[in-house]
Design a protein around this motif. Structure first.
Motif, PDB file in Angstrom:
ATOM      1  N   GLY A  19      51.611  -1.989 -34.844  1.00 49.98           N
ATOM      2  CA  GLY A  19      51.248  -1.404 -36.624  1.00 49.98           C
ATOM      3  C   GLY A  19      51.220  -2.254 -37.481  1.00 49.98           C
ATOM      4  N   HIS A  20      52.643  -2.667 -38.166  1.00 48.25           N
ATOM      5  CA  HIS A  20      52.994  -2.682 -39.553  1.00 48.25           C
ATOM      6  C   HIS A  20      51.866  -3.963 -39.309  1.00 48.25           C
ATOM      7  N   GLY A  21      51.936  -5.189 -38.576  1.00 51.01           N
ATOM      8  CA  GLY A  21      51.074  -6.088 -38.342  1.00 51.01           C
ATOM      9  C   GLY A  21      49.958  -6.437 -38.383  1.00 51.01           C
ATOM     10  N   THR A  22      49.132  -4.987 -37.865  1.00 50.43           N
ATOM     11  CA  THR A  22      47.530  -4.877 -37.938  1.00 50.43           C
ATOM     12  C   THR A  22      47.260  -4.272 -38.956  1.00 50.43           C
ATOM     13  N   ASP A  23      47.936  -3.482 -40.260  1.00 49.43           N
ATOM     14  CA  ASP A  23      47.630  -3.301 -41.425  1.00 49.43           C
ATOM     15  C   ASP A  23      47.770  -4.433 -41.820  1.00 49.43           C
ATOM     16  N   ILE A  24      49.066  -5.459 -42.435  1.00 53.64           N
ATOM     17  CA  ILE A  24      48.681  -6.939 -42.921  1.00 53.64           C
ATOM     18  C   ILE A  24      47.591  -7.445 -42.432  1.00 53.64           C
ATOM     19  N   GLN A  25      47.337  -8.066 -41.045  1.00 57.91           N
ATOM     20  CA  GLN A  25      45.831  -8.496 -40.417  1.00 57.91           C
ATOM     21  C   GLN A  25      44.742  -7.706 -41.291  1.00 57.91           C
ATOM     22  N   ALA A  26      44.510  -6.440 -41.001  1.00 57.65           N
ATOM     23  CA  ALA A  26      43.568  -5.917 -41.505  1.00 57.65           C
ATOM     24  C   ALA A  26      43.054  -6.068 -43.451  1.00 57.65           C
ATOM     25  N   GLU A  27      44.688  -5.872 -43.958  1.00 58.43           N
ATOM     26  CA  GLU A  27      45.042  -5.917 -45.253  1.00 58.43           C
ATOM     27  C   GLU A  27      43.931  -7.723 -46.007  1.00 58.43           C
ATOM     28  N   ILE A  28      44.335  -8.626 -45.270  1.00 59.73           N
ATOM     29  CA  ILE A  28      43.991 -10.064 -44.999  1.00 59.73           C
ATOM     30  C   ILE A  28      42.866 -10.252 -45.414  1.00 59.73           C
ATOM     31  N   LEU A  29      42.144 -10.013 -44.330  1.00 58.48           N
ATOM     32  CA  LEU A  29      40.763  -9.544 -44.294  1.00 58.48           C
ATOM     33  C   LEU A  29      39.691  -9.135 -45.184  1.00 58.48           C
ATOM     34  N   ASP A  30      40.347  -7.739 -45.120  1.00 59.80           N
ATOM     35  CA  ASP A  30      39.793  -7.276 -46.499  1.00 59.80           C
ATOM     36  C   ASP A  30      39.625  -8.190 -47.683  1.00 59.80           C
ATOM     37  N   LEU A  31      40.864  -8.643 -48.190  1.00 65.51           N
ATOM     38  CA  LEU A  31      40.326  -9.452 -49.968  1.00 65.51           C
ATOM     39  C   LEU A  31      40.131 -10.841 -49.179  1.00 65.51           C
ATOM     40  N   ASP A  32      40.233 -11.046 -48.235  1.00 66.46           N
ATOM     41  CA  ASP A  32      39.470 -12.375 -48.560  1.00 66.46           C
ATOM     42  C   ASP A  32      38.140 -12.344 -48.269  1.00 66.46           C
ATOM     43  N   ALA A  33      37.910 -10.744 -48.361  1.00 65.98           N
ATOM     44  CA  ALA A  33      36.094 -10.852 -48.384  1.00 65.98           C
ATOM     45  C   ALA A  33      36.461 -10.487 -49.904  1.00 65.98           C
ATOM     46  N   GLU A  34      37.025  -9.613 -50.588  1.00 66.28           N
ATOM     47  CA  GLU A  34      36.870  -9.231 -52.022  1.00 66.28           C
ATOM     48  C   GLU A  34      36.850 -10.993 -52.655  1.00 66.28           C
ATOM     49  N   VAL A  35      37.993 -11.208 -52.688  1.00 70.47           N
ATOM     50  CA  VAL A  35      38.164 -13.019 -53.306  1.00 70.47           C
ATOM     51  C   VAL A  35      37.322 -13.549 -53.090  1.00 70.47           C
ATOM     52  N   LEU A  36      36.322 -14.208 -52.238  1.00 71.34           N
ATOM     53  CA  LEU A  36      35.581 -14.879 -51.708  1.00 71.34           C
ATOM     54  C   LEU A  36      34.255 -14.763 -51.658  1.00 71.34           C
ATOM     55  N   ALA A  37      33.856 -13.498 -52.300  1.00 74.52           N
ATOM     56  CA  ALA A  37      32.263 -12.777 -51.964  1.00 74.52           C
ATOM     57  C   ALA A  37      31.317 -13.457 -52.420  1.00 74.52           C
ATOM     58  N   GLU A  38      31.709 -14.010 -53.929  1.00 70.21           N
ATOM     59  CA  GLU A  38      30.247 -14.946 -54.130  1.00 70.21           C
ATOM     60  C   GLU A  38      30.807 -16.630 -53.103  1.00 70.21           C
ATOM     61  N   HIS A  39      31.696 -17.175 -52.516  1.00 68.75           N
ATOM     62  CA  HIS A  39      31.322 -18.047 -51.663  1.00 68.75           C
ATOM     63  C   HIS A  39      30.542 -17.461 -50.119  1.00 68.75           C
ATOM     64  N   MET A  40      30.943 -16.478 -49.952  1.00 64.62           N
ATOM     65  CA  MET A  40      30.650 -15.863 -48.916  1.00 64.62           C
ATOM     66  C   MET A  40      28.478 -15.632 -49.404  1.00 64.62           C
ATOM     67  N   ALA A  41      28.532 -15.343 -50.322  1.00 64.23           N
ATOM     68  CA  ALA A  41      27.265 -14.851 -51.038  1.00 64.23           C
ATOM     69  C   ALA A  41      26.200 -15.940 -50.589  1.00 64.23           C
ATOM     70  N   SER A  42      26.844 -16.880 -51.364  1.00 62.71           N
ATOM     71  CA  SER A  42      26.388 -18.679 -51.538  1.00 62.71           C
ATOM     72  C   SER A  42      25.895 -19.066 -49.778  1.00 62.71           C
ATOM     73  N   ILE A  43      27.517 -19.229 -49.123  1.00 64.18           N
ATOM     74  CA  ILE A  43      27.018 -19.473 -47.556  1.00 64.18           C
ATOM     75  C   ILE A  43      25.512 -18.752 -46.529  1.00 64.18           C
ATOM     76  N   THR A  44      25.697 -17.107 -47.279  1.00 71.07           N
ATOM     77  CA  THR A  44      24.389 -16.611 -46.380  1.00 71.07           C
ATOM     78  C   THR A  44      23.170 -17.335 -47.383  1.00 71.07           C
TER      79      THR A  44
END
Length: 289
Positions: A19-44
């Motif tokens: 459970g705790h590891g799943t929470d960490i993983q989900a948090e990392i995925l959400d942070l990736d989206a937040e920090v790399l929003a501009e890069h993702m927009a440039s890729i799309t």
């Protein structure tokens, strides 16, 4: 691969299975989206599309970084998000409803390494970000995507060199080079679990019948001063690495790592002003001919 993690990308860091590891993983995925929003927009924006897609499939969607970037880029599209993790899909669905996008998102829990897939429709665009290297049978997955796509449809594969780095080489002062040693330890574990990380996806796409129409290298270098989420990303990532590699690190490295992870202590990684998120990604755009 098992259902717990097979299609939920953790960007090259070892997966946690409880459970705790799943929470960490989900948090990392959400942070990736937040920090790399501009890069993702440039890729799309880079994708070589002839017309705007109306139906998109996000393979290994995780908590929705790609899903929401694609919904922003293509306001008339709907997205089918497919992932093995029910927890990640619930999180994605909650975010979609909170943003008023619930009617444009369909979630499907699926083990994409199974020979038979659920009905994902006939999309104009299939997106797979940091998920293909998790597949036990990527050749079969590529052929399945080829047959799934509408004629002339595009497949976008985003892959990465490994988990981002954050600390300068001289850090921490008590154990310079600690971050690289931690990654060296986890890289050995990752190589056993995910042998297709770093594969030649361009060649594999061609072999599966696609015409590769573009390849885009993406360099990420984001200073922590630009986003406080960089520190939280570094903290979550190093927590995952500690859990996976604690037995292989020296006592001195483990003690220095614990100091970085102690958010109440004076050496907490959250207190550092020299963090920079550094990583490399590559995008392949391939068309069904």
């Amino acid at each position: 691969m098992n259902q717990a993690h097979q299609n939920s990308p953790h960007h090259g860091a070892p997966h946690q299975h409880q459970g705790h590891g799943t929470d960490i993983q989900a948090e990392i995925l959400d942070l990736d989206a937040e920090v790399l929003a501009e890069h993702m927009a440039s890729i799309t924006a880079w994708l070589p599309l002839t017309t705007d897609p109306r139906h998109i499939v996000d393979l290994g969607s995780g908590t929705g970084a790609g899903t929401f970037a694609l919904l922003d880029r293509f306001p008339d599209a709907r997205v089918t998000a497919a992932d093995a993790s029910a927890d990640h899909l619930r999180r994605l669905r909650t975010k979609a409803c909170a943003r008023g996008l619930g009617e444009r998102v369909n979630t499907v829990q699926a083990d994409l390494d199974e020979a038979a897939w659920p009905d994902l429709g006939s999309p104009d665009l299939v997106w797979a970000s940091a998920s293909m290297h998790h597949m036990a049978h990527p050749d079969r997955v590529l052929r399945t995507v080829h047959d799934l796509l509408a004629p002339g449809g595009l497949f976008a594969v985003v892959e990465l060199d490994g988990f981002p780095r954050f600390l300068p080489e001289s850090a921490p002062e008590s154990r310079p080079g600690l971050e690289e040693r931690c990654h060296a330890a986890t890289d050995r574990l990752i190589a056993e679990r995910m042998p297709h990380r770093g594969a030649d996806w361009g060649r594999m796409l061609s072999t599966a019948g696609f015409k590769v129409e573009g390849q885009l290298p993406v360099t990420v270098n984001i200073k922590g001063s630009r986003s406080e989420a960089v520190g939280r990303y570094a903290l979550g990532g190093l927590r995952g690495i500690r859990s996976a590699a604690a037995e292989t690190l020296s006592p001195e490295d483990l003690a220095a790592l614990d100091q970085l992870l102690d958010t109440a202590g004076p050496h907490s990684i959250l207190r550092r002003d020299d963090l920079t998120m550094r990583t490399e990604r590559t995008v392949w755009a391939a068309r069904r001919t």
